[in-house]
Design an enzyme around this catalytic site. Structure first.
Site, PDB file in Angstrom:
ATOM      1  N   LYS A  91     -71.348  33.424 -22.895  1.00  0.00           N
ATOM      2  CA  LYS A  91     -70.962  32.835 -24.182  1.00  0.00           C
ATOM      3  C   LYS A  91     -71.476  33.746 -25.296  1.00  0.00           C
ATOM      4  CE  LYS A  91     -70.374  27.971 -23.178  1.00  0.00           C
ATOM      5  NZ  LYS A  91     -70.249  28.158 -21.719  1.00  0.00           N
ATOM      6  N   ASP A 125     -66.447  33.229 -22.158  1.00  0.00           N
ATOM      7  CA  ASP A 125     -66.018  31.843 -22.386  1.00  0.00           C
ATOM      8  C   ASP A 125     -65.552  31.708 -23.833  1.00  0.00           C
ATOM      9  OD1 ASP A 125     -66.868  31.149 -19.846  1.00  0.00           O
ATOM     10  OD2 ASP A 125     -68.692  30.129 -20.520  1.00  0.00           O
ATOM     11  N   GLN A 155     -57.647  28.364 -25.044  1.00  0.00           N
ATOM     12  CA  GLN A 155     -57.708  26.893 -24.985  1.00  0.00           C
ATOM     13  C   GLN A 155     -56.355  26.303 -25.393  1.00  0.00           C
ATOM     14  OE1 GLN A 155     -60.709  27.314 -27.890  1.00  0.00           O
ATOM     15  NE2 GLN A 155     -62.379  26.578 -26.581  1.00  0.00           N
ATOM     16  N   ARG A 176     -58.416  33.241 -18.648  1.00  0.00           N
ATOM     17  CA  ARG A 176     -58.655  31.896 -18.101  1.00  0.00           C
ATOM     18  C   ARG A 176     -58.003  30.918 -19.075  1.00  0.00           C
ATOM     19  NH1 ARG A 176     -64.534  30.261 -18.638  1.00  0.00           N
ATOM     20  NH2 ARG A 176     -64.911  31.385 -16.697  1.00  0.00           N
ATOM     21  N   LYS A 179     -58.018  23.561 -21.038  1.00  0.00           N
ATOM     22  CA  LYS A 179     -57.551  22.643 -22.087  1.00  0.00           C
ATOM     23  C   LYS A 179     -58.329  22.829 -23.388  1.00  0.00           C
ATOM     24  CE  LYS A 179     -55.768  18.798 -19.303  1.00  0.00           C
ATOM     25  NZ  LYS A 179     -55.993  17.405 -18.873  1.00  0.00           N
ATOM     26  N   ALA A 181     -62.754  22.402 -24.595  1.00  0.00           N
ATOM     27  CA  ALA A 181     -63.806  21.401 -24.440  1.00  0.00           C
ATOM     28  C   ALA A 181     -64.397  20.923 -25.765  1.00  0.00           C
ATOM     29  CB  ALA A 181     -64.919  21.976 -23.567  1.00  0.00           C
ATOM     30  N   LYS A 193     -53.631  13.861 -25.523  1.00  0.00           N
ATOM     31  CA  LYS A 193     -53.762  14.414 -24.163  1.00  0.00           C
ATOM     32  C   LYS A 193     -52.455  15.020 -23.659  1.00  0.00           C
ATOM     33  CE  LYS A 193     -57.254  12.789 -21.272  1.00  0.00           C
ATOM     34  NZ  LYS A 193     -57.652  12.198 -20.048  1.00  0.00           N
ATOM     35  N   THR A 218     -58.527  24.040 -14.441  1.00  0.00           N
ATOM     36  CA  THR A 218     -58.275  22.626 -14.711  1.00  0.00           C
ATOM     37  C   THR A 218     -58.565  21.784 -13.474  1.00  0.00           C
ATOM     38  OG1 THR A 218     -56.625  21.032 -15.484  1.00  0.00           O
ATOM     39  CG2 THR A 218     -55.805  22.801 -14.078  1.00  0.00           C
ATOM     40  N   HIS A 219     -58.849  20.500 -13.720  1.00  0.00           N
ATOM     41  CA  HIS A 219     -58.988  19.540 -12.609  1.00  0.00           C
ATOM     42  C   HIS A 219     -57.895  18.497 -12.700  1.00  0.00           C
ATOM     43  CE1 HIS A 219     -62.877  20.793 -14.367  1.00  0.00           C
ATOM     44  NE2 HIS A 219     -63.101  21.182 -13.129  1.00  0.00           N
ATOM     45  N   ARG A 281     -69.887  17.870 -20.230  1.00  0.00           N
ATOM     46  CA  ARG A 281     -69.289  17.421 -18.957  1.00  0.00           C
ATOM     47  C   ARG A 281     -69.304  15.899 -18.834  1.00  0.00           C
ATOM     48  NH1 ARG A 281     -68.387  22.245 -19.249  1.00  0.00           N
ATOM     49  NH2 ARG A 281     -66.622  21.234 -20.226  1.00  0.00           N
TER      50      ARG A 281
HETATM   51  P1  FDA Z   1     -59.124  16.358 -17.723  1.00  0.00           P
HETATM   52  O1  FDA Z   1     -60.315  16.328 -18.605  1.00  0.00           O
HETATM   53  O2  FDA Z   1     -57.957  15.520 -18.087  1.00  0.00           O
HETATM   54  O3  FDA Z   1     -59.624  16.011 -16.258  1.00  0.00           O
HETATM   55  C1  FDA Z   1     -58.729  15.826 -15.187  1.00  0.00           C
HETATM   56  C2  FDA Z   1     -59.458  14.971 -14.155  1.00  0.00           C
HETATM   57  O4  FDA Z   1     -60.563  15.715 -13.626  1.00  0.00           O
HETATM   58  C3  FDA Z   1     -60.086  13.678 -14.729  1.00  0.00           C
HETATM   59  O5  FDA Z   1     -59.213  12.606 -14.722  1.00  0.00           O
HETATM   60  C4  FDA Z   1     -61.252  13.482 -13.788  1.00  0.00           C
HETATM   61  O6  FDA Z   1     -60.790  12.881 -12.597  1.00  0.00           O
HETATM   62  C5  FDA Z   1     -61.698  14.879 -13.482  1.00  0.00           C
HETATM   63  N1  FDA Z   1     -62.770  15.364 -14.359  1.00  0.00           N
HETATM   64  C6  FDA Z   1     -62.652  16.208 -15.413  1.00  0.00           C
HETATM   65  N2  FDA Z   1     -63.852  16.489 -15.941  1.00  0.00           N
HETATM   66  C7  FDA Z   1     -64.745  15.783 -15.223  1.00  0.00           C
HETATM   67  C8  FDA Z   1     -66.167  15.658 -15.280  1.00  0.00           C
HETATM   68  N3  FDA Z   1     -66.898  16.319 -16.185  1.00  0.00           N
HETATM   69  N4  FDA Z   1     -66.773  14.857 -14.362  1.00  0.00           N
HETATM   70  C9  FDA Z   1     -66.036  14.196 -13.429  1.00  0.00           C
HETATM   71  N5  FDA Z   1     -64.691  14.275 -13.320  1.00  0.00           N
HETATM   72  C10 FDA Z   1     -64.069  15.064 -14.200  1.00  0.00           C
HETATM   73  N6  FDA Z   1     -63.475  24.930 -22.100  1.00  0.00           N
HETATM   74  C11 FDA Z   1     -63.620  25.686 -23.198  1.00  0.00           C
HETATM   75  O7  FDA Z   1     -63.419  25.200 -24.312  1.00  0.00           O
HETATM   76  N7  FDA Z   1     -64.022  26.995 -23.082  1.00  0.00           N
HETATM   77  C12 FDA Z   1     -64.234  27.588 -21.879  1.00  0.00           C
HETATM   78  O8  FDA Z   1     -64.565  28.763 -21.818  1.00  0.00           O
HETATM   79  C13 FDA Z   1     -64.057  26.781 -20.712  1.00  0.00           C
HETATM   80  N8  FDA Z   1     -64.281  27.295 -19.473  1.00  0.00           N
HETATM   81  C14 FDA Z   1     -63.932  26.561 -18.358  1.00  0.00           C
HETATM   82  C15 FDA Z   1     -64.020  27.116 -17.089  1.00  0.00           C
HETATM   83  C16 FDA Z   1     -63.569  26.425 -15.988  1.00  0.00           C
HETATM   84  C17 FDA Z   1     -63.637  27.058 -14.639  1.00  0.00           C
HETATM   85  C18 FDA Z   1     -63.030  25.113 -16.154  1.00  0.00           C
HETATM   86  C19 FDA Z   1     -62.487  24.352 -14.997  1.00  0.00           C
HETATM   87  C20 FDA Z   1     -63.013  24.532 -17.394  1.00  0.00           C
HETATM   88  C21 FDA Z   1     -63.477  25.232 -18.494  1.00  0.00           C
HETATM   89  N9  FDA Z   1     -63.480  24.657 -19.755  1.00  0.00           N
HETATM   90  C22 FDA Z   1     -63.669  25.444 -20.859  1.00  0.00           C
HETATM   91  C23 FDA Z   1     -63.388  23.188 -19.906  1.00  0.00           C
HETATM   92  C24 FDA Z   1     -61.972  22.731 -20.160  1.00  0.00           C
HETATM   93  O9  FDA Z   1     -61.522  23.172 -21.414  1.00  0.00           O
HETATM   94  C25 FDA Z   1     -61.884  21.198 -20.124  1.00  0.00           C
HETATM   95  O10 FDA Z   1     -62.710  20.700 -21.129  1.00  0.00           O
HETATM   96  C26 FDA Z   1     -62.287  20.593 -18.800  1.00  0.00           C
HETATM   97  O11 FDA Z   1     -61.910  21.400 -17.722  1.00  0.00           O
HETATM   98  C27 FDA Z   1     -61.584  19.230 -18.610  1.00  0.00           C
HETATM   99  O12 FDA Z   1     -60.194  19.406 -18.610  1.00  0.00           O
HETATM  100  P2  FDA Z   1     -59.260  19.221 -17.313  1.00  0.00           P
HETATM  101  O13 FDA Z   1     -58.201  20.258 -17.387  1.00  0.00           O
HETATM  102  O14 FDA Z   1     -60.075  19.227 -16.100  1.00  0.00           O
HETATM  103  O15 FDA Z   1     -58.544  17.850 -17.567  1.00  0.00           O
END
Ligand code: FDA
Length: 300
Positions: A91, A125, A155, A176, A179, A181, A193, A218-219, A281
């Site tokens: 970072k 990041d 992002q 990378r 979405k 954070a 969303k 993403t998850h 998180r």
């Molecule tokens: P979403 O938040 O909708 O989650 C999808 C599903 O995953 C949820 O319904 C839940 O089931 C599960 N889930 C998600 N987060 C969870 C948690 N904390 N605990 C338990 N379950 C959870 N952001 C950024 O601004 N700068 C960056 O550099 C990065 N780097 C980065 C690296 C990597 C490898 C990942 C996977 C993510 C990031 N992020 C990031 C974070 C990203 O922007 C985002 O905030 C999170 O990944 C959550 O978004 P999802 O796409 O997972 O969707």
């Protein structure tokens, strides 16, 4: 989110640190480098790659930034010495972006030189919107100086990302895509969303069409499915993309992605400064309200 849940969520900031720490364990490898090495060794044996992150951000003292650089140097040496399949995520505000951009630049450059010597890779990041422009500028500067082993993050919640990507495609950037954070004002970011998802899909297609290497971070089942669809439709090779997930989140999904034959990288954070990262998180965890209530009313 319902107002009552929002209220409960804000109570999370009031929880005592030891309580938060108990929940944080799920998201961080531990406080020491040996903890991260242990985790990455384990995930490598399960066919997953790692990206190690020394926790810390928003540093305002030069000495602290330099200490973080030294820790990251140790990470790079350890990855090599332990034959780990891992790169490094950093970072910029930890490396002094808010102190002096020139200072930050030389810190990152130093790490890139070490990483190059090991044929390794560093990913910057993306932090909150105040850092987007200087982060992309620093990225571009280092790439123009010949550092090919550097990637950055885009992002999908940011309205500017489409423009940024157009420029990054011309540089064949390694991106990378996540979405986002950080909570940003509606004037510069999508808050809904579904809008963020749709923008993610759009940006992903642009990057893949532009022949950029993409880390789909993403998850979200929906977005993972979209990724699968593009991989098939565009006949992508393993060297064109990877999936990325965070340590401690949705292990069944990640196992499935690996079982389906895709490359998957886990983000493995470790270190003493675990609080801010863990808070981000928690707030993304759909179960968080239940956890907070349990922590507030029950003691076990
Ligand atoms: P979403 O938040 O909708 O989650 C999808 C599903 O995953 C949820 O319904 C839940 O089931 C599960 N889930 C998600 N987060 C969870 C948690 N904390 N605990 C338990 N379950 C959870 N952001 C950024 O601004 N700068 C960056 O550099 C990065 N780097 C980065 C690296 C990597 C490898 C990942 C996977 C993510 C990031 N992020 C990031 C974070 C990203 O922007 C985002 O905030 C999170 O990944 C959550 O978004 P999802 O796409 O997972 O969707």
């Amino acid at each position: 989110m319902k107002p009552v849940n929002q209220l409960i969520l804000s109570a999370i900031e009031l929880l005592p640190k030891p309580v938060v720490k108990r929940f944080a364990r799920r998201y961080i490898a531990g406080e020491e480098l040996v903890d991260a090495i242990r985790v990455v060794t384990a995930i490598n044996s399960q066919n997953m790659m790692g990206t190690m992150d020394v926790l810390g951000e928003s540093v305002s003292i030069r000495e602290e930034s330099l200490a973080a650089v030294r820790e990251c140097e140790e990470v790079l040496h350890s990855i090599n010495n332990n034959h780990l399949d891992s790169n490094l995520s950093i970072k910029l505000t930890q490396f002094g972006l808010r102190i002096d951009e020139g200072f930050c630049y030389s810190n990152v450059k130093r790490l890139l030189e070490i990483a190059s010597g090991y044929n390794n890779f560093v990913r910057i990041d993306m932090e909150d919107s105040s850092t987007t422009t200087p982060t992309l500028e620093l990225y571009e500067r280092l790439r123009s100086e010949g550092f090919e082993n550097l990637g950055v993050v885009i992002q999908a919640n940011m309205r500017r990302s489409e423009n940024d990507i157009q420029h990054l495609i011309s540089m064949k950037a390694n991106i990378r895509l996540c979405k986002g954070a950080y909570l940003e004002p509606e004037t510069i970011a999508f808050r809904d969303k579904e809008e963020i998802r749709l923008n993610y899909v759009k940006l992903l297609k642009m990057l893949l069409d532009g022949k950029c290497y993409v880390g789909m971070a993403t998850h979200d089942d929906f977005l993972v499915d979209v990724g699968y669809r593009y991989i098939q439709e565009m006949n992508l090779q393993k060297s064109d993309y990877e999936f990325q997930m965070l340590y401690g989140v949705r292990s069944k999904l990640r196992d499935q992605i690996v079982a389906d034959g895709h490359r998957l990288r886990l983000y493995v954070p470790f270190g003493q400064h675990w609080y801010v990262y863990s808070m981000r998180r928690f707030k993304e965890n759909p179960q968080v309200v239940r956890y907070v209530l349990r922590a507030l009313f029950y003691r076990d």
